[in-house]
Design a protein around this motif. Structure first.
Motif, PDB file in Angstrom:
ATOM      1  N   VAL A 187       0.841  -1.198   0.000  1.00 15.53           N
ATOM      2  CA  VAL A 187       0.000   0.000   0.000  1.00 15.53           C
ATOM      3  C   VAL A 187       0.880   1.254   0.000  1.00 15.53           C
ATOM      4  CG1 VAL A 187      -1.745   1.282   1.298  1.00 15.53           C
ATOM      5  CG2 VAL A 187      -1.933  -1.185   1.084  1.00 15.53           C
ATOM      6  N   ILE A 188       1.948   1.251   0.793  1.00 15.61           N
ATOM      7  CA  ILE A 188       2.883   2.382   0.787  1.00 15.61           C
ATOM      8  C   ILE A 188       3.508   2.532  -0.598  1.00 15.61           C
ATOM      9  CG2 ILE A 188       5.067   3.231   1.723  1.00 15.61           C
ATOM     10  CD1 ILE A 188       4.230   1.936   4.399  1.00 15.61           C
ATOM     11  N   LEU A 189       3.872   1.431  -1.206  1.00 18.80           N
ATOM     12  CA  LEU A 189       4.414   1.461  -2.564  1.00 18.80           C
ATOM     13  C   LEU A 189       3.394   2.061  -3.532  1.00 18.80           C
ATOM     14  CD1 LEU A 189       6.800   0.678  -4.392  1.00 18.80           C
ATOM     15  CD2 LEU A 189       5.698  -1.548  -4.687  1.00 18.80           C
ATOM     16  N   GLY A 190       2.125   1.730  -3.345  1.00 16.39           N
ATOM     17  CA  GLY A 190       1.069   2.318  -4.157  1.00 16.39           C
ATOM     18  C   GLY A 190       1.003   3.828  -3.985  1.00 16.39           C
ATOM     19  N   GLY A 191       1.256   4.312  -2.771  1.00 17.46           N
ATOM     20  CA  GLY A 191       1.293   5.749  -2.524  1.00 17.46           C
ATOM     21  C   GLY A 191       2.423   6.424  -3.278  1.00 17.46           C
ATOM     22  N   PHE A 192       3.567   5.751  -3.341  1.00 15.25           N
ATOM     23  CA  PHE A 192       4.689   6.312  -4.085  1.00 15.25           C
ATOM     24  C   PHE A 192       4.450   6.252  -5.599  1.00 15.25           C
ATOM     25  CE2 PHE A 192       7.083   5.544  -0.080  1.00 15.25           C
ATOM     26  CZ  PHE A 192       7.500   6.853   0.108  1.00 15.25           C
ATOM     27  N   VAL A 193       3.760   5.228  -6.054  1.00 15.43           N
ATOM     28  CA  VAL A 193       3.404   5.151  -7.478  1.00 15.43           C
ATOM     29  C   VAL A 193       2.433   6.277  -7.826  1.00 15.43           C
ATOM     30  CG1 VAL A 193       2.181   3.767  -9.211  1.00 15.43           C
ATOM     31  CG2 VAL A 193       3.876   2.691  -7.716  1.00 15.43           C
ATOM     32  N   TRP A 195      -4.657  10.664  -1.786  1.00 15.54           N
ATOM     33  CA  TRP A 195      -3.917   9.662  -1.039  1.00 15.54           C
ATOM     34  C   TRP A 195      -4.528   9.454   0.349  1.00 15.54           C
ATOM     35  CZ3 TRP A 195      -2.024   5.385  -1.410  1.00 15.54           C
ATOM     36  CH2 TRP A 195      -1.199   4.822  -0.450  1.00 15.54           C
ATOM     37  N   PHE A 196      -5.015  10.533   0.973  1.00 19.33           N
ATOM     38  CA  PHE A 196      -5.674  10.398   2.268  1.00 19.33           C
ATOM     39  C   PHE A 196      -6.916   9.522   2.151  1.00 19.33           C
ATOM     40  CE2 PHE A 196      -8.643  11.626   5.570  1.00 19.33           C
ATOM     41  CZ  PHE A 196      -7.843  11.573   6.704  1.00 19.33           C
ATOM     42  N   VAL A 197      -7.713   9.755   1.119  1.00 21.86           N
ATOM     43  CA  VAL A 197      -8.935   8.959   0.929  1.00 21.86           C
ATOM     44  C   VAL A 197      -8.588   7.492   0.687  1.00 21.86           C
ATOM     45  CG1 VAL A 197     -10.901   8.585  -0.628  1.00 21.86           C
ATOM     46  CG2 VAL A 197     -10.349  10.893   0.166  1.00 21.86           C
ATOM     47  N   LEU A 198      -7.590   7.240  -0.149  1.00 19.04           N
ATOM     48  CA  LEU A 198      -7.206   5.850  -0.432  1.00 19.04           C
ATOM     49  C   LEU A 198      -6.635   5.165   0.807  1.00 19.04           C
ATOM     50  CD1 LEU A 198      -5.666   6.254  -3.991  1.00 19.04           C
ATOM     51  CD2 LEU A 198      -7.865   5.237  -3.383  1.00 19.04           C
ATOM     52  N   ALA A 199      -5.816   5.873   1.582  1.00 17.12           N
ATOM     53  CA  ALA A 199      -5.272   5.300   2.809  1.00 17.12           C
ATOM     54  C   ALA A 199      -6.381   5.057   3.823  1.00 17.12           C
ATOM     55  CB  ALA A 199      -4.197   6.214   3.390  1.00 17.12           C
ATOM     56  N   ALA A 200      -7.364   5.953   3.882  1.00 20.04           N
ATOM     57  CA  ALA A 200      -8.495   5.759   4.791  1.00 20.04           C
ATOM     58  C   ALA A 200      -9.344   4.566   4.362  1.00 20.04           C
ATOM     59  CB  ALA A 200      -9.338   7.024   4.858  1.00 20.04           C
ATOM     60  N   LEU A 201      -9.518   4.382   3.069  1.00 25.81           N
ATOM     61  CA  LEU A 201     -10.240   3.199   2.590  1.00 25.81           C
ATOM     62  C   LEU A 201      -9.500   1.920   2.969  1.00 25.81           C
ATOM     63  CD1 LEU A 201     -11.426   4.367  -0.943  1.00 25.81           C
ATOM     64  CD2 LEU A 201     -12.852   3.871   1.052  1.00 25.81           C
ATOM     65  N   ASN A 202      -8.187   1.950   2.864  1.00 28.29           N
ATOM     66  CA  ASN A 202      -7.393   0.805   3.286  1.00 28.29           C
ATOM     67  C   ASN A 202      -7.594   0.532   4.772  1.00 28.29           C
ATOM     68  OD1 ASN A 202      -5.182  -1.203   2.946  1.00 28.29           O
ATOM     69  ND2 ASN A 202      -4.173   0.176   4.392  1.00 28.29           N
TER      70      ASN A 202
END
Length: 83
Positions: free
Chosen positions: A6-12, A39-46
Motif C-alpha cells: 500500500v505504501i508502494l502504491g502511494g509512491f506510485v 492519497w488520504f482517501v485511499l489510505a483511509a479506505l485501506n
C-alpha cells in the motif's frame, strides 16, 4: 507485506502525480493538495478494510494508517518544497 504494498502504491501515485503535473506544464506544488486528498482517501479506505473486513479495531489500525499515509505524504511535501 500488505502495508508495504500500500505504501508502494502511494509512491506510485506520487510519481504519476509528478508526471501529470510536468505533462501539463504545472509545478508539483500546484498538484500537491490534490495528491494529498486523493492519497488520504485511499489510505483511509485501506484502513476501513482493516477495520471492517479484517476485524481489527480502529485503534489497532490507526498507527498503520499514520505510517501508510505519512511516508508518501511527507515525501510529497519535501519534493514540493525542493522543486
Amino acid at each position: 507485506m500488505h502495508t508495504f504494498l500500500v505504501i508502494l502504491g502511494g509512491f506510485v501515485l506520487l510519481a504519476l502525480t509528478v508526471f501529470g503535473a510536468r505533462t501539463m506544464d504545472r509545478t508539483f506544488s500546484a498538484a500537491l493538495p490534490l495528491y494529498l486528498v486523493v492519497w488520504f482517501v485511499l489510505a483511509a479506505l485501506n484502513m476501513g478494510v482493516g477495520v471492517y473486513h479484517a476485524g481489527y479495531s480502529f485503534m489497532e489500525e490507526l498507527p498503520i494508517f499514520i505510517v501508510v499515509f505519512g511516508l508518501p505524504a511527507a515525501t510529497a511535501v519535501i519534493l514540493a518544497r525542493k522543486f
